[in-house]
Design a protein around this motif. Structure first.
Motif, PDB file in Angstrom:
ATOM      1  N   ARG A  57       0.585  -0.698   0.471  1.00 25.96           N
ATOM      2  CA  ARG A  57      -0.015   0.239  -0.033  1.00 25.96           C
ATOM      3  C   ARG A  57       0.558   1.210   0.027  1.00 25.96           C
ATOM      4  N   ILE A  58       0.352   1.950  -0.810  1.00 25.52           N
ATOM      5  CA  ILE A  58       1.283   3.965  -1.122  1.00 25.52           C
ATOM      6  C   ILE A  58       0.597   4.524  -0.932  1.00 25.52           C
ATOM      7  N   THR A  59       1.165   4.949  -0.380  1.00 26.71           N
ATOM      8  CA  THR A  59      -0.210   6.882   0.427  1.00 26.71           C
ATOM      9  C   THR A  59       1.227   7.926   0.064  1.00 26.71           C
ATOM     10  N   ARG A  60      -0.006   8.390  -0.481  1.00 26.11           N
ATOM     11  CA  ARG A  60       0.766  10.378  -0.240  1.00 26.11           C
ATOM     12  C   ARG A  60      -0.756  11.338  -0.461  1.00 26.11           C
ATOM     13  N   LEU A  61      -0.379  12.038   0.824  1.00 26.10           N
ATOM     14  CA  LEU A  61      -0.975  13.456   0.589  1.00 26.10           C
ATOM     15  C   LEU A  61      -0.683  14.448  -0.259  1.00 26.10           C
ATOM     16  N   ILE A  62      -1.693  14.701  -1.486  1.00 28.63           N
ATOM     17  CA  ILE A  62      -1.377  15.353  -2.368  1.00 28.63           C
ATOM     18  C   ILE A  62      -2.312  17.072  -1.629  1.00 28.63           C
ATOM     19  N   ASP A  63      -1.694  17.840  -2.271  1.00 27.89           N
ATOM     20  CA  ASP A  63      -2.093  19.471  -1.504  1.00 27.89           C
ATOM     21  C   ASP A  63      -2.831  19.549  -2.980  1.00 27.89           C
ATOM     22  N   GLY A  64      -4.218  19.158  -2.912  1.00 32.29           N
ATOM     23  CA  GLY A  64      -5.004  19.956  -3.503  1.00 32.29           C
ATOM     24  C   GLY A  64      -6.208  18.957  -4.223  1.00 32.29           C
ATOM     25  N   PRO A  65      -7.055  19.548  -4.217  1.00 38.42           N
ATOM     26  CA  PRO A  65      -8.865  18.886  -4.867  1.00 38.42           C
ATOM     27  C   PRO A  65      -8.358  17.702  -5.707  1.00 38.42           C
ATOM     28  N   ARG A  66     -10.024  16.601  -5.164  1.00 41.44           N
ATOM     29  CA  ARG A  66      -9.431  15.293  -5.728  1.00 41.44           C
ATOM     30  C   ARG A  66      -9.499  15.324  -7.130  1.00 41.44           C
ATOM     31  N   ASP A  67     -10.581  16.558  -7.565  1.00 42.65           N
ATOM     32  CA  ASP A  67     -11.136  16.204  -9.322  1.00 42.65           C
ATOM     33  C   ASP A  67      -9.875  16.480  -9.885  1.00 42.65           C
ATOM     34  N   LEU A  68      -9.255  17.321  -9.081  1.00 41.49           N
ATOM     35  CA  LEU A  68      -8.208  17.890 -10.071  1.00 41.49           C
ATOM     36  C   LEU A  68      -7.104  16.999  -9.992  1.00 41.49           C
ATOM     37  N   VAL A  69      -7.121  16.546  -9.656  1.00 46.34           N
ATOM     38  CA  VAL A  69      -6.061  14.722  -8.392  1.00 46.34           C
ATOM     39  C   VAL A  69      -6.356  13.487  -9.777  1.00 46.34           C
ATOM     40  N   TRP A  70      -7.945  13.618  -9.515  1.00 46.15           N
ATOM     41  CA  TRP A  70      -8.033  12.557 -10.881  1.00 46.15           C
ATOM     42  C   TRP A  70      -7.532  13.112 -12.137  1.00 46.15           C
ATOM     43  N   ARG A  71      -7.954  14.428 -12.432  1.00 45.05           N
ATOM     44  CA  ARG A  71      -7.777  14.508 -13.798  1.00 45.05           C
ATOM     45  C   ARG A  71      -6.387  14.514 -14.616  1.00 45.05           C
ATOM     46  N   ALA A  72      -6.027  14.791 -13.254  1.00 45.87           N
ATOM     47  CA  ALA A  72      -4.144  14.500 -13.630  1.00 45.87           C
ATOM     48  C   ALA A  72      -3.507  13.212 -13.618  1.00 45.87           C
ATOM     49  N   HIS A  73      -4.150  12.319 -12.956  1.00 42.75           N
ATOM     50  CA  HIS A  73      -4.204  11.082 -13.308  1.00 42.75           C
ATOM     51  C   HIS A  73      -4.408  10.103 -14.215  1.00 42.75           C
ATOM     52  N   HIS A  74      -5.453  11.006 -15.882  1.00 44.97           N
ATOM     53  CA  HIS A  74      -6.662  10.433 -16.088  1.00 44.97           C
ATOM     54  C   HIS A  74      -6.673  11.407 -18.253  1.00 44.97           C
ATOM     55  N   GLU A  75      -5.583  12.427 -17.709  1.00 39.75           N
ATOM     56  CA  GLU A  75      -5.467  13.268 -18.738  1.00 39.75           C
ATOM     57  C   GLU A  75      -4.527  13.441 -19.850  1.00 39.75           C
ATOM     58  N   THR A  76      -3.795  13.012 -20.677  1.00 39.16           N
ATOM     59  CA  THR A  76      -2.505  13.306 -21.270  1.00 39.16           C
ATOM     60  C   THR A  76      -1.421  14.539 -21.051  1.00 39.16           C
ATOM     61  N   GLU A  77      -2.281  15.037 -21.582  1.00 41.87           N
ATOM     62  CA  GLU A  77      -1.433  16.513 -21.386  1.00 41.87           C
ATOM     63  C   GLU A  77      -0.961  17.113 -19.728  1.00 41.87           C
ATOM     64  N   LEU A  78      -2.252  16.502 -18.850  1.00 38.40           N
ATOM     65  CA  LEU A  78      -1.430  17.068 -17.334  1.00 38.40           C
ATOM     66  C   LEU A  78      -0.431  15.631 -17.210  1.00 38.40           C
ATOM     67  N   LEU A  79      -1.124  14.670 -17.855  1.00 33.29           N
ATOM     68  CA  LEU A  79       0.111  12.988 -17.081  1.00 33.29           C
ATOM     69  C   LEU A  79       1.875  13.867 -17.610  1.00 33.29           C
ATOM     70  N   LYS A  80       1.262  14.264 -18.658  1.00 34.14           N
ATOM     71  CA  LYS A  80       3.174  14.187 -19.345  1.00 34.14           C
ATOM     72  C   LYS A  80       3.496  15.204 -18.420  1.00 34.14           C
ATOM     73  N   LYS A  81       2.609  16.357 -17.598  1.00 35.95           N
ATOM     74  CA  LYS A  81       3.186  17.072 -16.930  1.00 35.95           C
ATOM     75  C   LYS A  81       4.202  16.690 -15.453  1.00 35.95           C
ATOM     76  N   TRP A  82       4.062  15.694 -14.125  1.00 38.99           N
ATOM     77  CA  TRP A  82       4.241  15.447 -13.953  1.00 38.99           C
ATOM     78  C   TRP A  82       4.531  14.025 -13.937  1.00 38.99           C
ATOM     79  N   MET A  83       4.090  13.250 -14.613  1.00 34.47           N
ATOM     80  CA  MET A  83       4.824  11.526 -14.180  1.00 34.47           C
ATOM     81  C   MET A  83       6.137  11.377 -15.011  1.00 34.47           C
ATOM     82  N   LEU A  84       7.091  12.222 -14.539  1.00 30.75           N
ATOM     83  CA  LEU A  84       8.280  11.521 -15.537  1.00 30.75           C
ATOM     84  C   LEU A  84       8.938  11.315 -14.233  1.00 30.75           C
ATOM     85  N   GLY A  85       9.113   9.929 -13.284  1.00 25.41           N
ATOM     86  CA  GLY A  85      10.197   9.855 -12.121  1.00 25.41           C
ATOM     87  C   GLY A  85      10.727  10.871 -11.888  1.00 25.41           C
TER      88      GLY A  85
END
Length: 325
Positions: free
Chosen positions: A182-210
């Motif tokens: 189980r991996i947990t991380r508190l994200i400083d932002g609203p759930r709707d935007l965190v969800w979009r960041a996981h499921h929209e191409t342009e947002l994914l490319k901004k942060w899921m980089l390692g």
């Protein structure tokens, strides 16, 4: 972990669970009497509950369903028998069919939930009364003891203020057993935007980089159950480092839960099951990722790659590059 004791008594046909938590008894009471709170822990990791009915009064009913990553359902129903506000409540607990009605082939069980103040916070005592030794043995054989322990082990995150519990901790990894992490991380932002960041191409490319110096070259999320997703990365200026993952979407409950299979692209495996869940409180979002590995060896091999450090870098980038904008 909150659970301090689970005992069974074959002579008196009971199972007793005792949990100690570092929170006032009023907060513990709310966790068990508000469906939005119950949904966060009523069910072991990977089997979160959804309450579709909750009439908290004598004679009232509650109905819920727990859903596995693969979409299997386990349904239950409560009939509230007695309520002593702030101190205890009693229910008749039963397995339920698809309509939420008790299943005749499984005997109902009487459960009493009692709450009391302790020097360190509060205590829950939950006693389940069975109708026969066979019913008690059946429930034990179905994994009730370990399932209850894992479910109540989630209480710490529920009864504490979310910011106090997780802010500043970073990416936290817990080994639940040989095949579940189980991996947990508190994200400083609203759930709707965190969800979009996981499921929209342009947002994914901004942060899921390692790590810094890498780019996400392919981001094809899936938003329909049964559809496939693809992701790929490469180190800047070094195309020979390219690698990626692909898989199938098993569940999609926006903006609450998404479950996928995952394997390295171009291979037959190993395959993991990734169960992403998001919970928002006071403007921040608790991200929980439950990963199921095929075996302990695969689990350890993947964790040893520095996965946690890469995830923390990405989540920090999510906050700075996506949510702040």
């Amino acid at each position: 972990m909150p659970v301090t004791d689970i005992t069974t008594d074959a002579d008196n046909l009971t199972m007793t669970l005792v949990a100690e938590v570092d929170a006032p008894v009023e907060r513990l009471w709310r966790a068990f009497t508000q469906p939005a709170q119950l949904e966060r822990f009523w069910g072991p990791p990977g089997w979160p509950a959804t309450f579709t009915r909750f009439e908290f009064e004598p004679g009232g009913r509650a109905q819920y369903a727990m859903s596995s990553p693969q979409g299997e359902k386990s349904r239950g129903t409560w009939e509230f028998i007695a309520i002593d506000e702030g101190r205890s409540f009693e229910v008749l607990d039963a397995f339920a069919d698809e309509d939420g009605e008790p299943m005749a082939q499984f005997p109902a069980m009487r459960m009493i939930f009692s709450f009391e103040t302790t020097p360190g916070g509060s205590r829950l005592t939950n006693i389940t009364y069975f109708t026969s030794a066979e019913a008690l043995e059946q429930v034990i054989a179905m994994g009730a003891i370990e399932g209850s322990r894992l479910a109540m082990g989630q209480l710490d995150a529920v009864v504490q203020d979310l910011r106090a519990y997780a802010q500043g901790v970073g990416t936290r990894i817990e080994l639940l057993d040989d095949t579940h992490v189980r991996i947990t991380r508190l994200i400083d932002g609203p759930r709707d935007l965190v969800w979009r960041a996981h499921h929209e191409t342009e947002l994914l490319k901004k942060w899921m980089l390692g790590p810094d110096g890498w780019s996400m070259t392919v981001a094809e999320p899936a938003t329909q159950v049964g559809a496939s997703f693809r992701q790929a990365w490469e180190q800047d200026g070094a195309p020979e480092t390219a690698f990626g993952f692909e898989g199938e979407l098993l569940q999609f409950d926006a903006p609450r839960r998404a479950v996928t299979t995952e394997r390295m692209s171009g291979t037959e495996g190993p395959v993991t099951i990734n169960d992403l869940q998001l919970y928002e409180e006071d403007g921040v979002t608790l991200l929980t990722l439950l990963i199921e590995y095929p075996d302990k060896q695969t689990r350890d091999m993947i964790l040893d790659t520095g996965m946690a450090e890469g995830m923390e870098t990405s989540y920090a980038r999510l906050e700075s590059a996506v949510l702040s904008g």
